[in-house]
Design a protein around this motif. Structure first.
Motif, PDB file in Angstrom:
ATOM      1  N   ALA A  73       0.829  -1.204   0.000  1.00  0.00           N
ATOM      2  CA  ALA A  73       0.000   0.000   0.000  1.00  0.00           C
ATOM      3  C   ALA A  73       0.862   1.251   0.000  1.00  0.00           C
ATOM      4  N   GLY A  74       0.219   2.382  -0.216  1.00  0.00           N
ATOM      5  CA  GLY A  74       0.895   3.666  -0.136  1.00  0.00           C
ATOM      6  C   GLY A  74       0.768   4.228   1.281  1.00  0.00           C
ATOM      7  N   GLY A  75       1.775   4.950   1.725  1.00  0.00           N
ATOM      8  CA  GLY A  75       1.780   5.485   3.082  1.00  0.00           C
ATOM      9  C   GLY A  75       1.650   7.002   3.107  1.00  0.00           C
ATOM     10  N   TYR A 129      -3.641   4.889  -9.262  1.00  0.00           N
ATOM     11  CA  TYR A 129      -3.243   5.437  -7.971  1.00  0.00           C
ATOM     12  C   TYR A 129      -3.972   6.765  -7.783  1.00  0.00           C
ATOM     13  N   GLU A 130      -3.865   7.317  -6.578  1.00  0.00           N
ATOM     14  CA  GLU A 130      -4.557   8.563  -6.259  1.00  0.00           C
ATOM     15  C   GLU A 130      -3.909   9.759  -6.963  1.00  0.00           C
ATOM     16  N   THR A 131      -4.683  10.809  -7.104  1.00  0.00           N
ATOM     17  CA  THR A 131      -4.094  12.099  -7.438  1.00  0.00           C
ATOM     18  C   THR A 131      -3.568  12.693  -6.131  1.00  0.00           C
ATOM     19  N   ILE A 189       4.214  -0.790   3.460  1.00  0.00           N
ATOM     20  CA  ILE A 189       4.267   0.505   2.780  1.00  0.00           C
ATOM     21  C   ILE A 189       5.336   0.405   1.697  1.00  0.00           C
ATOM     22  N   THR A 190       4.893   0.316   0.447  1.00  0.00           N
ATOM     23  CA  THR A 190       5.862   0.159  -0.642  1.00  0.00           C
ATOM     24  C   THR A 190       6.241   1.496  -1.249  1.00  0.00           C
ATOM     25  N   ASN A 191       5.388   2.491  -1.007  1.00  0.00           N
ATOM     26  CA  ASN A 191       5.655   3.813  -1.591  1.00  0.00           C
ATOM     27  C   ASN A 191       4.962   4.865  -0.743  1.00  0.00           C
ATOM     28  N   LEU A 192       5.472   6.065  -0.781  1.00  0.00           N
ATOM     29  CA  LEU A 192       4.739   7.173  -0.202  1.00  0.00           C
ATOM     30  C   LEU A 192       3.610   7.512  -1.168  1.00  0.00           C
ATOM     31  N   VAL A 222      -3.119   4.121   1.864  1.00  0.00           N
ATOM     32  CA  VAL A 222      -4.030   4.003   0.724  1.00  0.00           C
ATOM     33  C   VAL A 222      -3.771   2.693  -0.004  1.00  0.00           C
ATOM     34  N   GLY A 223      -4.867   1.992  -0.320  1.00  0.00           N
ATOM     35  CA  GLY A 223      -4.737   0.716  -0.996  1.00  0.00           C
ATOM     36  C   GLY A 223      -5.996   0.365  -1.756  1.00  0.00           C
ATOM     37  N   MET A 224      -5.961  -0.817  -2.388  1.00  0.00           N
ATOM     38  CA  MET A 224      -7.053  -1.205  -3.282  1.00  0.00           C
ATOM     39  C   MET A 224      -7.659  -2.555  -2.922  1.00  0.00           C
ATOM     40  N   GLU A 278       8.334  -0.081  -9.701  1.00  0.00           N
ATOM     41  CA  GLU A 278       9.078   0.358  -8.507  1.00  0.00           C
ATOM     42  C   GLU A 278       8.400  -0.122  -7.231  1.00  0.00           C
ATOM     43  N   VAL A 279       7.069  -0.120  -7.275  1.00  0.00           N
ATOM     44  CA  VAL A 279       6.289  -0.586  -6.132  1.00  0.00           C
ATOM     45  C   VAL A 279       6.597  -2.067  -5.877  1.00  0.00           C
ATOM     46  N   LEU A 280       6.656  -2.856  -6.958  1.00  0.00           N
ATOM     47  CA  LEU A 280       6.970  -4.283  -6.825  1.00  0.00           C
ATOM     48  C   LEU A 280       8.384  -4.478  -6.295  1.00  0.00           C
TER      49      LEU A 280
HETATM   50  I1  8IG Z   1       1.607  -1.250  -3.581  1.00  0.00           I
HETATM   51  O1  8IG Z   1      -0.087   4.458  -3.425  1.00  0.00           O
HETATM   52  C1  8IG Z   1       0.302   0.248  -3.584  1.00  0.00           C
HETATM   53  N1  8IG Z   1      -1.003   0.037  -3.675  1.00  0.00           N
HETATM   54  N2  8IG Z   1      -4.482   3.153  -3.730  1.00  0.00           N
HETATM   55  N3  8IG Z   1      -2.259   3.801  -3.584  1.00  0.00           N
HETATM   56  C2  8IG Z   1      -3.201   2.823  -3.682  1.00  0.00           C
HETATM   57  N4  8IG Z   1      -2.887   1.539  -3.725  1.00  0.00           N
HETATM   58  C3  8IG Z   1      -1.577   1.228  -3.655  1.00  0.00           C
HETATM   59  C4  8IG Z   1      -0.562   2.184  -3.551  1.00  0.00           C
HETATM   60  C5  8IG Z   1      -0.917   3.555  -3.515  1.00  0.00           C
HETATM   61  N5  8IG Z   1       0.622   1.547  -3.516  1.00  0.00           N
END
Ligand code: 8IG
Length: 270
Positions: A117-119, A184-186, A225-228, A201-203, A241-243
């Motif tokens: 998810a995003g942090g 991803y979010e704006t 948390i894989t990304n901000l 934030v996640g899905m 990059e997230v992976l």
């Molecule tokens: I990994 O930044 C991953 N999943 N919504 N936002 C949302 N889902 C994610 C994100 C992110 N990073």
């Protein structure tokens, strides 16, 4: 066929295929958490998800698609679900929560939901696992059909978070916010999430957690948390990059998740 009937059929097929008739805990492996199953115990059986009723093979890079029965040290079995259906796949909410309902039908008392998810917290860095303390469901939907007013007060139970903290005292926690994605979010949406009290934030996880509670399961949620979140880090978000952040953290996450699951099993037995 009702979703409950389909879950029962899946659980029966799992029992037949694995030879294991009761799974005490189920864990869904999100991005970054894939190697964890090997640390929990010995794999008794591994089955391609599409061979179990109601499951479909995942088409997403980085998302494997099997169901595993793993024998933990105390002799109980853990159902490892490596096949998550996301809401954005358009297969409907029932397909999204089929794994959770199958876990309940297979006898599980606890559902461990993991994700990448995003942090949003400024103190968090990519590669850091955090506990989910609560959620905000921004998908606009629910897995529950009809006038079934399920209480979600202690959804991500304090009891299970306490066990996780015994294992890893430095685990921080935050509010998971599920958006439908797959975009991803704006940056503006990330500011909105922060304003309404979200930290992650996640899905995936919120819809699954709701279905888990409806089915009577205790829920533990863990986010890597894989990304901000968008706008909080320099540059754009990129799935590759997230992976990669997930893979880099994977070494530490396997033993962490295995220890937490062992802790839950021991607590249930005590
Ligand atoms: I990994 O930044 C991953 N999943 N919504 N936002 C949302 N889902 C994610 C994100 C992110 N990073």
């Amino acid at each position: 066929m009702t979703p409950a009937d389909l879950a029962k059929e899946a659980a029966d097929a799992l029992a037949t295929r694995t030879g294991i008739h009761r799974h005490a805990i189920a864990v869904t492996l999100g991005s970054g958490w894939k190697t964890a199953a090997d640390h929990i115990g010995e794999t008794v059986a591994e089955i391609p998800a599409n061979e179990i009723p109601g499951f479909t093979a995942s088409g997403i890079p980085g998302h494997s698609g099997t169901l595993r029965s793993v024998r933990a040290q105390n002799g109980e079995h853990v159902l490892v679900i490596g096949a998550r259906t996301h809401y954005y796949e358009g297969k409907g909410v029932a397909a999204v929560v089929h794994g959770v309902r199958t876990a309940a039908a297979a006898g599980a008392h606890t559902m461990v939901l993991t994700n990448g998810a995003g942090g949003l917290k400024p103190t968090w860095t990519p590669g850091q696992p955090v506990l989910i303390s609560d959620h905000i469901n921004l998908t606009g939907t629910s897995p529950i059909i009809g006038a079934n007013f399920i209480d979600l007060t202690d959804l991500y139970t304090n009891k299970l978070r306490a066990i996780a903290r015994q294992v890893a005292p430095d685990l921080d926690e935050g509010v998971y916010t599920q958006l439908s994605g797959p975009h991803y979010e704006t940056p503006a949406e990330v500011r909105m999430v922060r304003a309404i009290g979200g930290d992650i934030v996640g899905m995936s996880t919120a819809l699954e957690a709701i279905a888990a509670r409806e089915a009577g399961l205790d829920v533990l949620g863990l986010s890597l948390i894989t990304n901000l979140a968008a706008g909080l880090q320099e540059g754009a978000l990129n799935h590759q990059e997230v992976l990669e952040a997930g893979h880099a953290a994977e070494q530490r996450l396997g033993p962490l998740l295995a220890e937490i699951i062992t802790g839950i099993l021991n607590e249930e037995q005590a």
